[in-house]
Design a protein around this motif. Structure first.
Motif, mmCIF file in Angstrom:
data_model
loop_
_atom_site.group_PDB
_atom_site.id
_atom_site.type_symbol
_atom_site.label_atom_id
_atom_site.label_comp_id
_atom_site.label_asym_id
_atom_site.label_seq_id
_atom_site.Cartn_x
_atom_site.Cartn_y
_atom_site.Cartn_z
ATOM 1 N N TYR A 1 -98.695 13.291 -22.359
ATOM 2 C CA TYR A 1 -99.009 11.918 -21.975
ATOM 3 C C TYR A 1 -99.797 11.189 -23.055
ATOM 4 N N GLU A 2 -100.052 11.861 -24.157
ATOM 5 C CA GLU A 2 -100.686 11.244 -25.316
ATOM 6 C C GLU A 2 -99.851 11.582 -26.542
ATOM 7 N N LYS A 3 -99.629 10.576 -27.362
ATOM 8 C CA LYS A 3 -98.776 10.766 -28.534
ATOM 9 C C LYS A 3 -99.590 11.060 -29.794
ATOM 10 N N THR A 4 -100.802 10.511 -29.864
ATOM 11 C CA THR A 4 -101.651 10.719 -31.046
ATOM 12 C C THR A 4 -103.116 10.799 -30.609
ATOM 13 N N PRO A 5 -103.982 11.198 -31.508
ATOM 14 C CA PRO A 5 -105.410 11.188 -31.184
ATOM 15 C C PRO A 5 -105.918 9.800 -30.773
ATOM 16 N N ASP A 6 -105.256 8.753 -31.219
ATOM 17 C CA ASP A 6 -105.667 7.419 -30.807
ATOM 18 C C ASP A 6 -105.578 7.272 -29.283
ATOM 19 N N ASP A 7 -104.533 7.832 -28.678
ATOM 20 C CA ASP A 7 -104.407 7.812 -27.219
ATOM 21 C C ASP A 7 -105.552 8.593 -26.566
ATOM 22 N N MET A 8 -105.906 9.718 -27.172
ATOM 23 C CA MET A 8 -107.019 10.513 -26.658
ATOM 24 C C MET A 8 -108.320 9.722 -26.743
ATOM 25 N N HIS A 9 -108.531 9.029 -27.868
ATOM 26 C CA HIS A 9 -109.743 8.228 -28.015
ATOM 27 C C HIS A 9 -109.811 7.138 -26.950
ATOM 28 N N ARG A 10 -108.685 6.569 -26.592
ATOM 29 C CA ARG A 10 -108.649 5.576 -25.507
ATOM 30 C C ARG A 10 -109.031 6.230 -24.176
ATOM 31 N N ARG A 11 -108.491 7.431 -23.933
ATOM 32 C CA ARG A 11 -108.810 8.149 -22.684
ATOM 33 C C ARG A 11 -110.306 8.431 -22.594
ATOM 34 N N LEU A 12 -110.875 8.924 -23.683
ATOM 35 C CA LEU A 12 -112.305 9.224 -23.695
ATOM 36 C C LEU A 12 -113.135 7.957 -23.514
ATOM 37 N N ALA A 13 -112.776 6.897 -24.218
ATOM 38 C CA ALA A 13 -113.520 5.641 -24.120
ATOM 39 C C ALA A 13 -113.484 5.098 -22.693
ATOM 40 N N LYS A 14 -112.340 5.215 -22.055
ATOM 41 C CA LYS A 14 -112.212 4.743 -20.672
ATOM 42 C C LYS A 14 -113.161 5.497 -19.746
ATOM 43 N N GLU A 15 -113.222 6.810 -19.901
ATOM 44 C CA GLU A 15 -114.100 7.621 -19.055
ATOM 45 C C GLU A 15 -115.575 7.358 -19.349
ATOM 46 N N PHE A 16 -115.928 7.263 -20.622
ATOM 47 C CA PHE A 16 -117.321 6.977 -20.965
ATOM 48 C C PHE A 16 -117.732 5.595 -20.447
ATOM 49 N N ALA A 17 -116.834 4.617 -20.554
ATOM 50 C CA ALA A 17 -117.134 3.266 -20.075
ATOM 51 C C ALA A 17 -117.305 3.252 -18.556
ATOM 52 N N ARG A 18 -116.552 4.080 -17.876
ATOM 53 C CA ARG A 18 -116.681 4.176 -16.412
ATOM 54 C C ARG A 18 -118.097 4.612 -16.039
#
Length: 142
Positions: free
Chosen positions: A42-59
């Motif tokens: 469900y992630e194509k590159t580390p950029d997708d992972m960084h988005r996932r992490l940022a979303k959780e931290f922002a939550r």
């Protein structure tokens, strides 16, 4: 859930992300890319992972005054420029497909010098290992 990718698609995109670094692409694809138990990615590159992490931290940040936004957090994470998260957090934060420790390493109490205590420590180690956790254990008293 989002787009699904094959391992080959992820590897190709990640190899480009890492400017041809085969080792980096292999490690990220096999250890940190978000995927389900059927190996759908469900992630194509580390950029997708960084988005996932940022979303959780922002939550979590949203619970506090003067919190950082998802985009502010993402800007710190993207391209591994300012922050390189540990492996277990990269794999586990925001990943509903697994039950893993978000700690890279923990220390387990030293066992007493008897078989029962040593076996109890072994059970603790096994439970931590199955959740991708590294463990430090002082056995100098044995």
């Amino acid at each position: 859930m989002g787009n699904k990718y094959t391992k080959e698609e992820v590897h190709t995109a990640t190899l480009e992300y890492f400017d041809g670094d085969e080792l980096a692409a292999n490690v990220w694809t096999s250890k940190y890319a978000l995927r389900d138990l059927e190996d759908n990615y469900y992630e194509k590159t580390p950029d997708d992972m960084h988005r996932r992490l940022a979303k959780e931290f922002a939550r979590i940040e949203a619970n506090y005054p003067e919190s950082m936004s998802e985009d502010e957090i993402y800007d710190l994470l993207k391209d591994f420029k300012y922050i390189v998260p540990q492996g277990s957090p990269m794999m586990g934060i925001g990943n509903n497909h697994v039950n893993v420790s978000l700690s890279n390493c923990v220390v387990v109490d030293s066992p007493n010098d008897n078989v029962s205590s040593i076996m109890d420590s072994g059970k603790q180690l096994a439970n931590l290992f199955k959740r991708r956790c590294g463990v430090g254990l002082d056995i100098s008293n044995l």
